[in-house]
Scaffold this active site. Structure first.
Site, mmCIF file in Angstrom:
data_model
loop_
_atom_site.group_PDB
_atom_site.id
_atom_site.type_symbol
_atom_site.label_atom_id
_atom_site.label_comp_id
_atom_site.label_asym_id
_atom_site.label_seq_id
_atom_site.Cartn_x
_atom_site.Cartn_y
_atom_site.Cartn_z
ATOM 1 N N SER A 119 0.883 -1.029 0.021
ATOM 2 C CA SER A 119 -0.196 0.000 0.088
ATOM 3 C C SER A 119 0.754 1.442 -0.033
ATOM 4 O O SER A 119 0.235 2.308 -0.223
ATOM 5 C CB SER A 119 -1.036 -0.036 1.207
ATOM 6 O OG SER A 119 -0.300 -0.314 2.305
ATOM 7 N N HIS A 140 -2.980 -3.385 -6.251
ATOM 8 C CA HIS A 140 -3.384 -2.870 -4.809
ATOM 9 C C HIS A 140 -4.839 -3.021 -4.785
ATOM 10 O O HIS A 140 -5.786 -2.364 -4.981
ATOM 11 C CB HIS A 140 -2.976 -1.369 -4.611
ATOM 12 C CG HIS A 140 -3.196 -0.917 -3.146
ATOM 13 N ND1 HIS A 140 -3.526 0.512 -3.021
ATOM 14 C CD2 HIS A 140 -3.177 -1.542 -1.913
ATOM 15 C CE1 HIS A 140 -3.523 0.667 -1.821
ATOM 16 N NE2 HIS A 140 -3.470 -0.400 -1.237
ATOM 17 N N GLU A 152 -6.149 -1.014 -7.622
ATOM 18 C CA GLU A 152 -5.449 0.284 -8.059
ATOM 19 C C GLU A 152 -4.197 -0.397 -8.816
ATOM 20 O O GLU A 152 -3.263 -1.201 -8.248
ATOM 21 C CB GLU A 152 -5.156 0.902 -7.042
ATOM 22 C CG GLU A 152 -4.360 2.225 -7.069
ATOM 23 C CD GLU A 152 -3.858 3.048 -6.034
ATOM 24 O OE1 GLU A 152 -3.750 2.638 -4.970
ATOM 25 O OE2 GLU A 152 -4.070 4.418 -6.268
ATOM 26 N N ASN A 190 -4.256 6.347 -1.506
ATOM 27 C CA ASN A 190 -3.729 6.680 -0.259
ATOM 28 C C ASN A 190 -3.129 8.159 -0.149
ATOM 29 O O ASN A 190 -3.138 8.983 0.928
ATOM 30 C CB ASN A 190 -2.843 5.986 0.453
ATOM 31 C CG ASN A 190 -3.204 4.676 1.174
ATOM 32 O OD1 ASN A 190 -4.219 5.002 1.516
ATOM 33 N ND2 ASN A 190 -2.580 3.475 1.023
HETATM 34 P P1 NAI Z 1 -0.841 -9.456 7.560
HETATM 35 O O1 NAI Z 1 0.192 -9.215 8.788
HETATM 36 O O2 NAI Z 1 -2.360 -9.774 8.009
HETATM 37 O O3 NAI Z 1 -0.143 -10.781 6.843
HETATM 38 C C1 NAI Z 1 1.054 -10.701 6.442
HETATM 39 C C2 NAI Z 1 1.321 -12.299 6.156
HETATM 40 O O4 NAI Z 1 2.476 -12.477 5.572
HETATM 41 C C3 NAI Z 1 1.716 -13.163 7.544
HETATM 42 O O5 NAI Z 1 0.605 -14.146 7.407
HETATM 43 C C4 NAI Z 1 2.863 -13.458 7.619
HETATM 44 O O6 NAI Z 1 3.384 -14.766 8.209
HETATM 45 C C5 NAI Z 1 3.486 -13.666 6.130
HETATM 46 N N1 NAI Z 1 4.895 -13.251 5.774
HETATM 47 C C6 NAI Z 1 5.751 -12.549 6.435
HETATM 48 N N2 NAI Z 1 6.887 -12.733 5.807
HETATM 49 C C7 NAI Z 1 6.806 -13.832 4.849
HETATM 50 C C8 NAI Z 1 7.472 -14.451 3.980
HETATM 51 N N3 NAI Z 1 8.852 -13.809 3.563
HETATM 52 N N4 NAI Z 1 7.027 -15.219 2.925
HETATM 53 C C9 NAI Z 1 5.745 -15.569 2.840
HETATM 54 N N5 NAI Z 1 4.931 -15.130 3.914
HETATM 55 C C10 NAI Z 1 5.372 -14.029 4.830
HETATM 56 O O7 NAI Z 1 -0.758 -8.267 6.678
HETATM 57 P P2 NAI Z 1 -1.715 -7.598 5.675
HETATM 58 O O8 NAI Z 1 -2.571 -6.528 6.429
HETATM 59 O O9 NAI Z 1 -2.277 -8.678 5.077
HETATM 60 O O10 NAI Z 1 -0.889 -6.719 4.520
HETATM 61 C C11 NAI Z 1 -0.130 -7.513 3.391
HETATM 62 C C12 NAI Z 1 0.049 -6.523 2.534
HETATM 63 O O11 NAI Z 1 -0.701 -5.899 1.931
HETATM 64 C C13 NAI Z 1 1.083 -5.424 3.244
HETATM 65 O O12 NAI Z 1 2.017 -4.991 2.029
HETATM 66 C C14 NAI Z 1 0.084 -4.206 3.402
HETATM 67 O O13 NAI Z 1 0.641 -2.994 3.032
HETATM 68 C C15 NAI Z 1 -0.946 -4.393 1.852
HETATM 69 N N6 NAI Z 1 -2.199 -3.856 2.376
HETATM 70 C C16 NAI Z 1 -2.964 -4.013 3.552
HETATM 71 C C17 NAI Z 1 -4.190 -3.484 3.589
HETATM 72 C C18 NAI Z 1 -4.880 -3.564 4.798
HETATM 73 O O14 NAI Z 1 -6.071 -3.104 4.848
HETATM 74 N N7 NAI Z 1 -4.578 -4.243 5.665
HETATM 75 C C19 NAI Z 1 -4.905 -2.961 2.280
HETATM 76 C C20 NAI Z 1 -4.110 -3.082 1.051
HETATM 77 C C21 NAI Z 1 -3.047 -3.226 1.126
#
Ligand code: NAI
Length: 283
Positions: A119, A140, A152, A190
């Site tokens: 994001s 995105h 996006e 954003n």
């Molecule tokens: P989250 O913390 O819920 O999930 C991240 C996952 O990645 C975890 O399950 C973790 O174990 C895993 N992980 C970490 N390192 C890893 C690796 N090297 N290989 C494989 N898996 C790995 O995070 P979330 O909220 O799902 O965010 C993920 C991405 O999406 C980020 O880049 C965030 O900026 C983006 N994003 C988040 C939004 C939101 O509302 N939460 C909206 C739009 C984008």
């Protein structure tokens, strides 16, 4: 190129949702995470969402079974070796993401497109660590992924027209709308949303009005489905602060300075809904 096999990396809040919409749309999906526990949790969330869809008559039992049959989980990144598209949704950390992209560059077929759901991190910089920068792009998704129509699509300076076209067509197959955006801090979503939220926090900080009043003004006066402070609580105030800092640093313009009250809430551990308290209190 027609995308058929997809890997989603990271089975968290976003990754699980992304895997679900791809599987629901008939793609073969491998959901990857470093933690087996996250995979099980992600899969359980998907199953819960699908069951709710069946209960509400939005899909039938056969659709649910087909969706789950299209999905497999793995902790091995090497299984991306037959994928046409990989969508990375790991933690928002540049070092972690660049390592994943460098590995994927070695593992995936030459034609594969590598996308990031980041994001706030620059797609151009992520593309630059690979040997196929023209096949790297931002995809995105919005939270919750199965509900929100927008993708996006962020073009790095290196992204080819062909890569963009394939991703736009893929988004359409997911029944989403792709919107083309260039790679600048905050992209478009954003860049516009966060300064509005930050300004709403300034209005509270300066005593212009109470949070409830500001949200009411924006809901009733501007037809926003949710006020900016309630939305900030849902997104997480730490995430809002982090993105304001990305904008502030990226443009070097004081108009993006984060409100001191936002910083104070984050330092207090008042992160919004997930911590039980932000601009509102949650049970
Ligand atoms: P989250 O913390 O819920 O999930 C991240 C996952 O990645 C975890 O399950 C973790 O174990 C895993 N992980 C970490 N390192 C890893 C690796 N090297 N290989 C494989 N898996 C790995 O995070 P979330 O909220 O799902 O965010 C993920 C991405 O999406 C980020 O880049 C965030 O900026 C983006 N994003 C988040 C939004 C939101 O509302 N939460 C909206 C739009 C984008």
């Amino acid at each position: 190129m027609a995308v058929e096999k997809v890997m989603v990396i990271g089975a968290g809040q976003m990754g699980a949702g992304i895997a679900q919409v791809f599987a629901q749309s008939g793609f073969q999906v491998k959901l990857n995470d470093i933690a087996e526990e996250s995979l099980q949790k992600g899969l359980a969330t998907i199953e819960k969402h699908l069951s709710r869809n069946v209960e509400k008559g939005r899909m039938d039992e056969a659709d649910k079974t087909n969706t789950l049959n299209n999905l497999e989980t793995t902790t091995s990144l090497n299984e991306a070796n037959d994928c046409d598209l990989v969508i990375e949704a790991v933690v928002e950390n540049m070092d972690v993401k660049t390592k994943v992209f460098q590995q994927l560059d070695q593992i995936t077929p030459k034609h594969a497109i590598l996308a990031s759901n980041t994001s706030s991190l620059p797609i151009t910089d992520i593309a630059a660590v690979t040997e196929r920068p023209e096949q790297v792009i931002g995809m995105h998704f919005m939270n919750p992924v199965p509900v929100m129509k927008l993708v996006e699509v962020i073009r790095a300076i290196q992204t080819s027209d062909e890569t963009y076209q394939t991703i736009a067509e893929t988004a359409e197959k997911l029944n989403k709308t792709a919107v083309e955006v260039n790679d600048y801090p905050g992209f478009a979503a954003n860049r516009v949303l966060m300064p509005m939220i930050n300004e709403a926090v300034y209005a509270v900080f300066e005593g212009v009005a109470e949070p409830e009043a500001i949200d009411e003004v924006m809901k009733l006066g501007m037809n926003h489905p949710m006020g900016p402070l309630q939305l900030a609580d849902f997104i997480g105030l730490d995430t809002c602060l982090y993105i304001m800092e990305v904008l502030h640093e990226g443009f070097g313009d004081s108009k993006y300075r984060p409100c001191p009250l936002l910083r104070k809430y984050v330092n207090a551990g008042w992160l919004g809904k997930k911590s039980g308290r932000g601009f509102y209190v949650y049970e």
